[in-house]
Design a protein around this motif. Structure first.
Motif, mmCIF file in Angstrom:
data_model
loop_
_atom_site.group_PDB
_atom_site.id
_atom_site.type_symbol
_atom_site.label_atom_id
_atom_site.label_comp_id
_atom_site.label_asym_id
_atom_site.label_seq_id
_atom_site.Cartn_x
_atom_site.Cartn_y
_atom_site.Cartn_z
ATOM 1 N N ALA A 34 30.808 24.819 89.387
ATOM 2 C CA ALA A 34 30.667 25.877 90.390
ATOM 3 C C ALA A 34 29.479 26.779 90.098
ATOM 4 C CB ALA A 34 31.949 26.696 90.455
ATOM 5 N N LYS A 35 29.069 26.836 88.824
ATOM 6 C CA LYS A 35 27.917 27.655 88.430
ATOM 7 C C LYS A 35 26.606 26.870 88.540
ATOM 8 C CE LYS A 35 30.844 29.877 84.931
ATOM 9 N NZ LYS A 35 31.055 30.062 83.470
ATOM 10 N N GLY A 36 26.709 25.629 88.968
ATOM 11 C CA GLY A 36 25.516 24.801 89.070
ATOM 12 C C GLY A 36 25.053 24.263 87.739
ATOM 13 N N ALA A 37 25.910 24.343 86.732
ATOM 14 C CA ALA A 37 25.579 23.821 85.401
ATOM 15 C C ALA A 37 26.089 22.390 85.327
ATOM 16 C CB ALA A 37 26.223 24.679 84.326
ATOM 17 N N VAL A 38 25.223 21.453 85.680
ATOM 18 C CA VAL A 38 25.646 20.056 85.809
ATOM 19 C C VAL A 38 24.620 19.097 85.222
ATOM 20 C CG1 VAL A 38 27.084 20.437 87.849
ATOM 21 C CG2 VAL A 38 24.632 19.989 88.136
ATOM 22 N N CYS A 39 25.054 17.867 85.000
ATOM 23 C CA CYS A 39 24.170 16.795 84.545
ATOM 24 C C CYS A 39 23.203 16.405 85.661
ATOM 25 C CB CYS A 39 25.003 15.578 84.140
ATOM 26 S SG CYS A 39 26.182 15.874 82.799
ATOM 27 N N LEU A 40 22.306 15.491 85.354
ATOM 28 C CA LEU A 40 21.310 15.061 86.333
ATOM 29 C C LEU A 40 21.942 14.599 87.647
ATOM 30 C CD1 LEU A 40 18.763 13.050 84.143
ATOM 31 C CD2 LEU A 40 18.215 15.049 85.539
ATOM 32 N N ASP A 41 23.099 13.940 87.562
ATOM 33 C CA ASP A 41 23.736 13.399 88.761
ATOM 34 C C ASP A 41 24.700 14.365 89.423
ATOM 35 O OD1 ASP A 41 25.742 13.354 86.839
ATOM 36 O OD2 ASP A 41 26.646 11.513 87.633
ATOM 37 N N GLY A 42 24.844 15.572 88.862
ATOM 38 C CA GLY A 42 25.757 16.559 89.423
ATOM 39 C C GLY A 42 27.136 16.554 88.810
ATOM 40 N N SER A 43 27.367 15.691 87.837
ATOM 41 C CA SER A 43 28.672 15.648 87.173
ATOM 42 C C SER A 43 28.794 16.772 86.153
ATOM 43 C CB SER A 43 28.889 14.288 86.502
ATOM 44 O OG SER A 43 27.885 14.031 85.537
ATOM 45 N N ALA A 44 30.029 17.034 85.724
ATOM 46 C CA ALA A 44 30.296 18.146 84.817
ATOM 47 C C ALA A 44 29.723 17.894 83.428
ATOM 48 C CB ALA A 44 31.804 18.375 84.711
ATOM 49 N N PRO A 45 29.255 18.931 82.749
ATOM 50 C CA PRO A 45 28.826 18.790 81.353
ATOM 51 C C PRO A 45 30.027 18.434 80.482
ATOM 52 C CG PRO A 45 28.328 20.994 82.208
ATOM 53 C CD PRO A 45 29.157 20.307 83.225
ATOM 54 N N ALA A 46 29.752 17.981 79.268
ATOM 55 C CA ALA A 46 30.850 17.573 78.397
ATOM 56 C C ALA A 46 30.508 17.815 76.935
ATOM 57 C CB ALA A 46 31.176 16.102 78.624
ATOM 58 N N GLU A 131 16.748 25.419 91.079
ATOM 59 C CA GLU A 131 17.844 25.674 92.021
ATOM 60 C C GLU A 131 17.929 24.597 93.098
ATOM 61 O OE1 GLU A 131 21.125 27.266 93.622
ATOM 62 O OE2 GLU A 131 20.150 28.069 91.834
ATOM 63 N N ALA A 132 16.799 24.256 93.682
ATOM 64 C CA ALA A 132 16.794 23.310 94.804
ATOM 65 C C ALA A 132 17.129 21.893 94.355
ATOM 66 C CB ALA A 132 15.423 23.330 95.479
ATOM 67 N N VAL A 133 17.857 21.176 95.195
ATOM 68 C CA VAL A 133 18.184 19.775 94.961
ATOM 69 C C VAL A 133 17.655 18.965 96.137
ATOM 70 C CG1 VAL A 133 20.020 18.083 94.607
ATOM 71 C CG2 VAL A 133 20.256 20.398 93.672
ATOM 72 N N ASN A 134 16.751 18.070 95.847
ATOM 73 C CA ASN A 134 16.158 17.233 96.885
ATOM 74 C C ASN A 134 17.214 16.256 97.400
ATOM 75 O OD1 ASN A 134 14.708 15.260 98.368
ATOM 76 N ND2 ASN A 134 12.850 15.677 97.181
#
Length: 391
Positions: A34-46, A131-134
């Motif tokens: 929800a904070k936009g803190a994600v991996c390259l593909d948008g999945s959750a960090p781990a 911020e922007a995602v193509n």
């Protein structure tokens, strides 16, 4: 059915730990999405978290995984289909060893600490922040957010009460340990002893075999693509181009937090990618030499020796401050603290008759300083193992 599967997975993980594999289960940080803190593909960090116990219950070591970088959309798209770009592909458990090892006989100073392995899935040494995602490629360049989200989560889980703490890493993760070191110090309690350890992360602003600096152009692409400039230490970016602040030799002089560097003078990754990168070695004259120094010609060995000279000059900021530590061996290796064998094993590398684990432990606790440089040739140290690439 889902609950049954989850329960069975927990039993498997528990069984693996009980029988002594040292496997530590993965934690997906879903709240970070929800904070936009994600991996390259948008999945959750781990990350993987093995809780401390006994005297180590309030001590923390956060170790960041390595795995190179991606420099353009094509390479990042390829990466996001792997565990280096998506938590969807990560192994569900991880065996801790070396600096993260949980056995007193192989890791006497840190075995009972809270030990965390932060998985690497952003391709920017945890510095990206775009911020922007193509919509065409759906790539998320959010490495800096990932790092902060993990640290905040660990703070909530008890790291806010840390008495001792280390930020460490291997390779690209070791570079991240340097880049985020002072921020890590600032987040933790003032009363805590906080230091950083970089294992094979001292990438130098070196000249390649053509006389140019391929690695500078490479890092320039990383910084531009991932929007890393605003995440790099301002003490460096206020003085020079952002891509130069990917090189520790320009960041370390203004660092306030004690740093220990573990590195090979003939670092196998840097010989291949800084000194003789494929893009420069178009005739492949270095194809065999850079993989095995025994296959180098006399002229190539002189060039390799010159690379060591470059490394020595780049390390001058370490020598300038007594609180900094250095274990520079003459091995042809990359990442030497991730396994028990190289960290503290009988056949692990030694400098000044000292193993890596003892050098780092003594330095961290202030028992003795350690800034030691190995003998000068790639064949002079009999304790050097075969090439190590932990990550």
């Amino acid at each position: 059915m889902g609950k049954l599967k989850q329960c069975w997975s927990s039993v498997l993980v528990l069984s693996m730990v009980v029988i002594g594999t040292g496997a530590v289960p993965i934690t997906y940080l879903q709240s970070a999405v929800a904070k936009g803190a994600v991996c390259l593909d948008g999945s959750a960090p781990a990350y993987h978290f093995d809780k401390g116990f006994g005297s180590g219950v309030n001590n923390w070591i956060v170790h960041m995984e390595g795995g190179g970088w991606c420099t353009d959309v094509a390479s990042c798209i390829k990466r996001k289909g792997t565990m280096k770009g998506s938590s969807k592909f990560m192994n569900k458990d991880f065996g801790f060893s070396g600096i993260l090892g949980g056995k007193q006989n192989t890791n006497p100073d840190f075995y009972n600490w809270n030990r965390i392995k932060v998985r690497y899935c952003d391709g920017s040494s945890f510095t990206g922040n775009v911020e922007a995602v193509n919509p065409a490629n759906k790539l998320f360049f959010r490495g800096a957010r990932v790092w902060r989200a993990v640290i905040d989560d660990l703070m909530a889980k008890g790291m806010k009460n840390a008495q001792n703490a280390i930020l460490s890493g291997c390779s690209a993760g070791a570079l991240a340990a340097i880049l985020h070191c002072d921020t890590f110090r600032a987040i933790l309690p003032r009363t805590a002893r906080v230091k950083c350890v970089s294992d094979a992360g001292y990438f130098i602003h070196g000249k390649d075999i053509s006389g140019g600096s391929y690695i500078q152009s490479y890092y320039s692409k990383v910084v531009a693509l991932h929007g890393s400039a605003k995440s790099l230490p301002i003490s460096c970016t206020s003085k020079m181009k952002p891509e130069l602040c990917f090189f520790p030799q320009y960041v370390v002089p203004s660092m306030r937090t004690p740093l220990f560097v573990i590195n090979a003078a003939f670092d196998s990754w840097q010989i291949k990618n800084v000194l003789a990168p494929t893009g420069v070695d178009k005739r492949k004259e270095w194809a065999n030499c850079k993989l095995d120094l025994k296959k180098c010609s006399a002229a190539q060995l002189r060039t390799v020796q010159g690379f060591r000279d470059q490394m020595m000059r780049a390390l001058s900021p370490i020598h300038s401050t007594p609180s900094r530590g250095l274990f520079l061996d003459s091995c042809h290796a990359h990442c030497q603290g991730g396994s028990a064998a190289s960290w503290s094993g009988a056949k692990g590398p030694q400098v000044a008759n000292t193993k890596i684990s003892k050098a780092v432990g003594n330095w961290f606790y202030g028992r003795s300083a350690f800034q030691k440089i190995d003998c000068p040739s790639p064949i002079c140290n009999p304790t050097c193992p075969a090439i190590s690439t932990d990550e």
